[in-house]
Design a protein around this motif. Structure first.
Motif, PDB file in Angstrom:
ATOM      1  N   MET A   1       4.388  10.536 -17.783  1.00 48.82           N
ATOM      2  CA  MET A   1       5.001   9.067 -17.480  1.00 48.82           C
ATOM      3  C   MET A   1       5.780   8.948 -16.009  1.00 48.82           C
ATOM      4  O   MET A   1       6.617   9.627 -15.721  1.00 48.82           O
ATOM      5  CB  MET A   1       6.153   8.775 -18.741  1.00 48.82           C
ATOM      6  N   GLU A   2       5.241   8.028 -15.177  1.00 49.83           N
ATOM      7  CA  GLU A   2       5.989   7.624 -13.947  1.00 49.83           C
ATOM      8  C   GLU A   2       6.432   6.404 -14.004  1.00 49.83           C
ATOM      9  O   GLU A   2       5.764   5.479 -14.474  1.00 49.83           O
ATOM     10  CB  GLU A   2       4.647   7.775 -13.028  1.00 49.83           C
ATOM     11  N   LEU A   3       7.829   6.299 -13.610  1.00 46.20           N
ATOM     12  CA  LEU A   3       8.509   5.019 -13.674  1.00 46.20           C
ATOM     13  C   LEU A   3       8.539   4.645 -12.174  1.00 46.20           C
ATOM     14  O   LEU A   3       8.956   5.488 -11.215  1.00 46.20           O
ATOM     15  CB  LEU A   3       9.904   5.065 -14.259  1.00 46.20           C
ATOM     16  N   ILE A   4       8.051   3.433 -11.718  1.00 45.91           N
ATOM     17  CA  ILE A   4       7.675   3.015 -10.374  1.00 45.91           C
ATOM     18  C   ILE A   4       8.645   1.661 -10.416  1.00 45.91           C
ATOM     19  O   ILE A   4       8.715   0.878 -11.068  1.00 45.91           O
ATOM     20  CB  ILE A   4       6.602   2.805  -9.639  1.00 45.91           C
ATOM     21  N   LYS A   5       9.262   1.707  -9.112  1.00 48.57           N
ATOM     22  CA  LYS A   5      10.561   0.364  -8.848  1.00 48.57           C
ATOM     23  C   LYS A   5       9.552  -0.507  -7.699  1.00 48.57           C
ATOM     24  O   LYS A   5       9.552  -0.089  -6.712  1.00 48.57           O
ATOM     25  CB  LYS A   5      11.492   0.719  -8.406  1.00 48.57           C
ATOM     26  N   VAL A   6       9.161  -1.742  -8.146  1.00 46.15           N
ATOM     27  CA  VAL A   6       8.583  -2.386  -7.216  1.00 46.15           C
ATOM     28  C   VAL A   6       9.384  -3.403  -6.292  1.00 46.15           C
ATOM     29  O   VAL A   6      10.460  -3.663  -6.834  1.00 46.15           O
ATOM     30  CB  VAL A   6       7.401  -3.670  -7.943  1.00 46.15           C
ATOM     31  N   LYS A   7       9.080  -3.241  -5.054  1.00 47.90           N
ATOM     32  CA  LYS A   7       9.985  -3.696  -3.951  1.00 47.90           C
ATOM     33  C   LYS A   7       9.772  -5.434  -4.024  1.00 47.90           C
ATOM     34  O   LYS A   7       8.776  -5.941  -4.799  1.00 47.90           O
ATOM     35  CB  LYS A   7       9.449  -3.296  -2.633  1.00 47.90           C
ATOM     36  N   PRO A   8      11.056  -6.198  -3.688  1.00 48.20           N
ATOM     37  CA  PRO A   8      10.741  -7.637  -3.924  1.00 48.20           C
ATOM     38  C   PRO A   8       9.618  -8.528  -3.476  1.00 48.20           C
ATOM     39  O   PRO A   8       8.966  -7.839  -2.160  1.00 48.20           O
ATOM     40  CB  PRO A   8      11.897  -7.983  -3.303  1.00 48.20           C
ATOM     41  N   ASP A   9       9.105  -9.158  -4.358  1.00 46.16           N
ATOM     42  CA  ASP A   9       7.863 -10.146  -3.836  1.00 46.16           C
ATOM     43  C   ASP A   9       6.636  -9.153  -3.917  1.00 46.16           C
ATOM     44  O   ASP A   9       5.561  -9.762  -3.065  1.00 46.16           O
ATOM     45  CB  ASP A   9       8.385 -10.906  -2.655  1.00 46.16           C
ATOM     46  N   MET A  10       6.839  -8.128  -4.104  1.00 45.16           N
ATOM     47  CA  MET A  10       5.518  -7.174  -4.037  1.00 45.16           C
ATOM     48  C   MET A  10       4.784  -6.760  -5.356  1.00 45.16           C
ATOM     49  O   MET A  10       3.680  -6.009  -5.350  1.00 45.16           O
ATOM     50  CB  MET A  10       5.734  -5.824  -3.300  1.00 45.16           C
ATOM     51  N   PHE A  11       5.047  -7.560  -6.340  1.00 48.82           N
ATOM     52  CA  PHE A  11       4.327  -7.148  -7.664  1.00 48.82           C
ATOM     53  C   PHE A  11       3.026  -7.287  -7.690  1.00 48.82           C
ATOM     54  O   PHE A  11       2.141  -6.653  -8.131  1.00 48.82           O
ATOM     55  CB  PHE A  11       5.030  -8.049  -8.726  1.00 48.82           C
ATOM     56  N   GLY A  12       2.434  -8.599  -7.292  1.00 47.62           N
ATOM     57  CA  GLY A  12       1.026  -8.774  -7.308  1.00 47.62           C
ATOM     58  C   GLY A  12       0.234  -7.829  -6.352  1.00 47.62           C
ATOM     59  O   GLY A  12      -0.848  -7.053  -7.000  1.00 47.62           O
ATOM     60  N   PHE A  13       0.697  -7.340  -5.073  1.00 43.07           N
ATOM     61  CA  PHE A  13       0.233  -6.503  -4.279  1.00 43.07           C
ATOM     62  C   PHE A  13       0.188  -5.027  -4.949  1.00 43.07           C
ATOM     63  O   PHE A  13      -0.772  -4.495  -4.865  1.00 43.07           O
ATOM     64  CB  PHE A  13       0.832  -6.681  -2.884  1.00 43.07           C
ATOM     65  N   THR A  14       1.298  -4.688  -5.534  1.00 43.28           N
ATOM     66  CA  THR A  14       1.387  -3.414  -6.267  1.00 43.28           C
ATOM     67  C   THR A  14       0.199  -3.438  -7.158  1.00 43.28           C
ATOM     68  O   THR A  14      -0.410  -2.170  -7.495  1.00 43.28           O
ATOM     69  CB  THR A  14       2.933  -3.170  -6.839  1.00 43.28           C
ATOM     70  N   LEU A  15       0.211  -4.463  -8.056  1.00 46.58           N
ATOM     71  CA  LEU A  15      -0.733  -4.272  -9.185  1.00 46.58           C
ATOM     72  C   LEU A  15      -2.347  -4.162  -8.466  1.00 46.58           C
ATOM     73  O   LEU A  15      -3.211  -3.252  -8.978  1.00 46.58           O
ATOM     74  CB  LEU A  15      -0.662  -5.725 -10.085  1.00 46.58           C
ATOM     75  N   GLY A  16      -2.722  -4.972  -7.425  1.00 46.03           N
ATOM     76  CA  GLY A  16      -3.838  -4.734  -6.855  1.00 46.03           C
ATOM     77  C   GLY A  16      -4.159  -3.349  -6.226  1.00 46.03           C
ATOM     78  O   GLY A  16      -5.078  -2.785  -6.353  1.00 46.03           O
ATOM     79  N   TYR A  17      -2.902  -2.625  -5.609  1.00 48.26           N
ATOM     80  CA  TYR A  17      -3.205  -1.401  -5.114  1.00 48.26           C
ATOM     81  C   TYR A  17      -3.116  -0.454  -6.204  1.00 48.26           C
ATOM     82  O   TYR A  17      -3.982   0.490  -6.222  1.00 48.26           O
ATOM     83  CB  TYR A  17      -1.600  -0.904  -4.255  1.00 48.26           C
ATOM     84  N   LEU A  18      -2.321  -0.590  -7.229  1.00 48.55           N
ATOM     85  CA  LEU A  18      -2.686   0.595  -8.357  1.00 48.55           C
ATOM     86  C   LEU A  18      -4.061   0.139  -9.038  1.00 48.55           C
ATOM     87  O   LEU A  18      -4.667   1.228  -9.556  1.00 48.55           O
ATOM     88  CB  LEU A  18      -1.744  -0.038  -9.613  1.00 48.55           C
TER      89      LEU A  18
END
Length: 153
Positions: A35-52
């Motif tokens: 289980m990896e818990l990651i903290k998304v940086k502000p305003d980067m949620f969509g980009f993070t989902l794309g990266y993942l």
């Protein structure tokens, strides 16, 4: 009389030790979860989902196709102001979990890169930070109560 008691206790101990050895081998073949818990940086949620999608999900999908990973999930809390994502991966056994870095590195080299269509794909450091990685063993299939030695004094 004392010999019979001693012989009975010795046989009981012998069977208990033999049963305990067999149990530890079975434990090594049980599924293991990370289980990896990651903290998304502000305003980067969509980009993070794309990266993942381009990285984490594709690598797990290939590892699942190969049989090393049994299942994987990317989950986040709905409607939360916080942007934390939990990444869960179920491995076939402890040995597969222990070798995951090597496995995923090999898979990354085999897969084509930059499938999101972005000109410059973002780096993980720009999007999120990993808060913790924990490893769990699956005990959900245990059908009887067992005693396990947790520590020695």
């Amino acid at each position: 009389m004392e010999r019979r008691i001693f012989a009975g206790l010795f046989l009981f101990y012998l069977f208990s030790v033999a049963g305990g050895g067999a149990q530890s081998v079975a434990d090594n073949e049980k599924p293991v979860w990370t289980m990896e818990l990651i903290k998304v940086k502000p305003d980067m949620f969509g980009f993070t989902l794309g990266y993942l999608d381009d990285n984490w999900m594709r690598v797990r999908a290939e590892a699942k196709r190969q049989g090393s990973v049994l299942n994987y999930h990317r989950i986040a809390e709905q409607g939360s102001g916080e942007s934390d994502i939990v990444l869960l991966t179920e491995y076939k056994n402890q040995a597969t979990c222990d070798a995951r870095d090597s496995l995923f590195s090999t898979i990354r080299k085999q897969l084509p890169s930059n499938t999101s269509g972005l000109l410059r794909p973002p780096q993980q450091e720009d999007l999120y930070e990993i808060l913790s990685v924990r490893v769990f063993q699956d005990y959900s299939t245990i059908d009887k109560a067992e005693f396990r030695l947790l520590s020695k004094n």
